[in-house]
Design a protein around this motif. Sequence first.
Motif, short mmCIF file in Angstrom:
data_model
loop_
_atom_site.label_atom_id
_atom_site.label_comp_id
_atom_site.label_asym_id
_atom_site.label_seq_id
_atom_site.Cartn_x
_atom_site.Cartn_y
_atom_site.Cartn_z
N HIS A 236 0.94 -1.18 -0.04
CA HIS A 236 -0.11 -0.11 0.02
C HIS A 236 0.87 1.17 -0.13
N ARG A 237 1.95 1.39 0.71
CA ARG A 237 3.05 2.29 0.82
C ARG A 237 3.40 2.80 -0.54
N LEU A 238 3.83 1.47 -1.09
CA LEU A 238 4.52 1.68 -2.57
C LEU A 238 3.52 2.05 -3.44
N GLU A 239 2.26 1.64 -3.65
CA GLU A 239 1.42 2.12 -4.50
C GLU A 239 0.93 3.62 -4.31
N THR A 240 0.83 3.90 -2.77
CA THR A 240 0.56 5.32 -2.57
C THR A 240 1.54 6.28 -3.31
N ARG A 241 2.80 5.93 -3.23
CA ARG A 241 3.80 6.80 -4.01
C ARG A 241 3.92 6.82 -5.14
N ALA A 242 3.51 5.54 -6.02
CA ALA A 242 3.37 5.56 -7.45
C ALA A 242 2.28 6.56 -7.97
N THR A 243 1.17 6.34 -7.18
CA THR A 243 -0.16 7.11 -7.70
C THR A 243 0.15 8.56 -7.63
N ALA A 244 1.20 9.07 -7.09
CA ALA A 244 1.66 10.52 -6.97
C ALA A 244 1.84 11.11 -8.50
N GLY A 278 9.76 -1.24 -6.52
CA GLY A 278 9.22 -1.39 -7.52
C GLY A 278 9.57 -0.10 -8.66
N ALA A 279 9.21 -0.05 -9.84
CA ALA A 279 9.59 1.05 -10.73
C ALA A 279 8.39 1.67 -11.33
N THR A 280 8.24 2.98 -11.76
CA THR A 280 7.32 3.28 -12.64
C THR A 280 7.21 3.45 -13.97
N LEU A 281 6.51 3.21 -14.86
CA LEU A 281 6.62 3.14 -16.36
C LEU A 281 5.50 4.49 -16.63
N ILE A 282 5.64 5.31 -17.42
CA ILE A 282 4.96 6.62 -17.69
C ILE A 282 4.50 6.14 -19.08
N PRO A 283 3.12 5.90 -19.50
CA PRO A 283 2.82 5.64 -20.91
C PRO A 283 2.83 6.98 -21.82
N VAL A 284 3.67 6.76 -22.86
CA VAL A 284 3.75 7.77 -24.00
C VAL A 284 3.49 7.37 -25.28
N PRO A 285 2.41 7.13 -25.45
CA PRO A 285 1.75 6.52 -26.81
C PRO A 285 2.33 7.25 -28.08
N ARG A 286 2.18 8.39 -28.10
CA ARG A 286 2.56 9.20 -29.29
C ARG A 286 4.00 8.89 -29.59
N PHE A 287 5.00 8.66 -28.53
CA PHE A 287 6.43 8.59 -28.91
C PHE A 287 6.82 7.05 -29.16
N SER A 288 5.75 6.02 -29.35
CA SER A 288 5.96 4.80 -29.49
C SER A 288 6.76 4.52 -30.80
N ARG A 289 7.70 3.76 -30.75
CA ARG A 289 8.29 3.30 -32.19
C ARG A 289 7.30 2.38 -32.92
N ARG A 290 6.36 1.70 -32.44
CA ARG A 290 5.41 0.82 -33.07
C ARG A 290 4.26 1.90 -33.86
N ALA A 291 4.05 3.07 -33.47
CA ALA A 291 3.15 3.95 -34.01
C ALA A 291 3.92 4.45 -35.29
N GLU A 292 5.32 4.74 -35.21
CA GLU A 292 5.89 5.12 -36.20
C GLU A 292 6.10 4.17 -37.29
N LEU A 293 6.23 3.02 -36.90
CA LEU A 293 6.52 2.10 -37.99
C LEU A 293 5.05 1.78 -38.86
N SER A 294 4.03 1.77 -38.00
CA SER A 294 2.72 1.71 -38.55
C SER A 294 2.48 2.72 -39.77
N ALA A 295 3.25 3.84 -39.84
CA ALA A 295 2.90 4.89 -40.65
C ALA A 295 3.60 4.38 -42.33
N VAL A 296 4.39 3.39 -42.09
CA VAL A 296 4.87 3.09 -43.62
C VAL A 296 3.89 2.33 -44.13
N THR A 297 3.66 3.18 -45.40
CA THR A 297 2.58 2.23 -46.46
C THR A 297 3.15 1.82 -47.82
N THR A 298 4.49 2.33 -48.06
CA THR A 298 4.92 1.61 -49.09
C THR A 298 5.99 0.32 -48.96
#
Length: 309
Positions: A236-244, A278-298
Amino acid sequence: MTQTPDGLPAAARSRVERQAASGVRSSLFSAPAAAAARSAGLLPVGEVFGGLVVSLGWTGSGCSWWSMTGPTVGPSSALNRPTWSSPVTTSGGSTYVGFAPYVKAFESAWYGAVRRMLAEARALGAHGVVGATVQRTRLDGSTWEFTALGTAVRSDDPLLVPYPKNRGDVWSTNLTVEDTASAILSGYSPGELLLGISISTKHEDYELRTQRTSWVNGEVTGMTALVQAARAEALHRLETRATATAGAHLVVTDLHLGEFETPCGEEKDLHAEATVIGATLIPVPRFSRRAELSAVTTVIPLSDLRPRA
């Protein structure tokens, strides 16, 4: 302890200056880890370290259960008190009763070592620290050393790891380099390294003593409640710090449990100490390499499509 104007201990400032003069960029990476870091746009800038020595312990003779009440389960030898079941209490964190001061001192030393590690990384111009480890070592009696060690890195690709919003901010993670790279390539930015700690206490009442000394295989219900309480509060103490950090994802990387006893007259109090890291990870969808690759159409074929004779 002597500190430089930027808050670094003098020894740490000397390490930074020697590294700047030599031009050598050391790391704790293996060859596969170095390749993984490069795939995620991370460049090592040097090993970083933080440490401090503290006096850490507790005082008192136990018997924290004495003024509490509970359901009776059998006879007790403590001053012929009526039979009863002792409650489980935890260190909490908002008071200075029981083990709360010890927990506060532990957290202060643990985060103090991490902050000094990050200060050294900041002095090297790093954006973050990867593969960080925090250790506690007993030196003598109640004297302990807390140390934090990791590899400071810079990001050369803001599409993968956005540069810190505020100058001087440094992220930290204890995930391996390979796991960190996988998270980055999946659209997550490392956040911070976190700790949760709790100590639970239960008097060895008649029922608990009987279960601990019984020759019949079976659950020791009092000990089950003791360790569950410590683990639950530490998480609980770990989660409280993470939700900051809004929207952060928490990755629990380590959970340790220890047990010790303190005397209470002719009887004893039992304690469980749980630490969760524990360690926190912050979602940054618009910086995802996956999104960059999906833009390739040729698609360019590799075979020769010219008419053959």
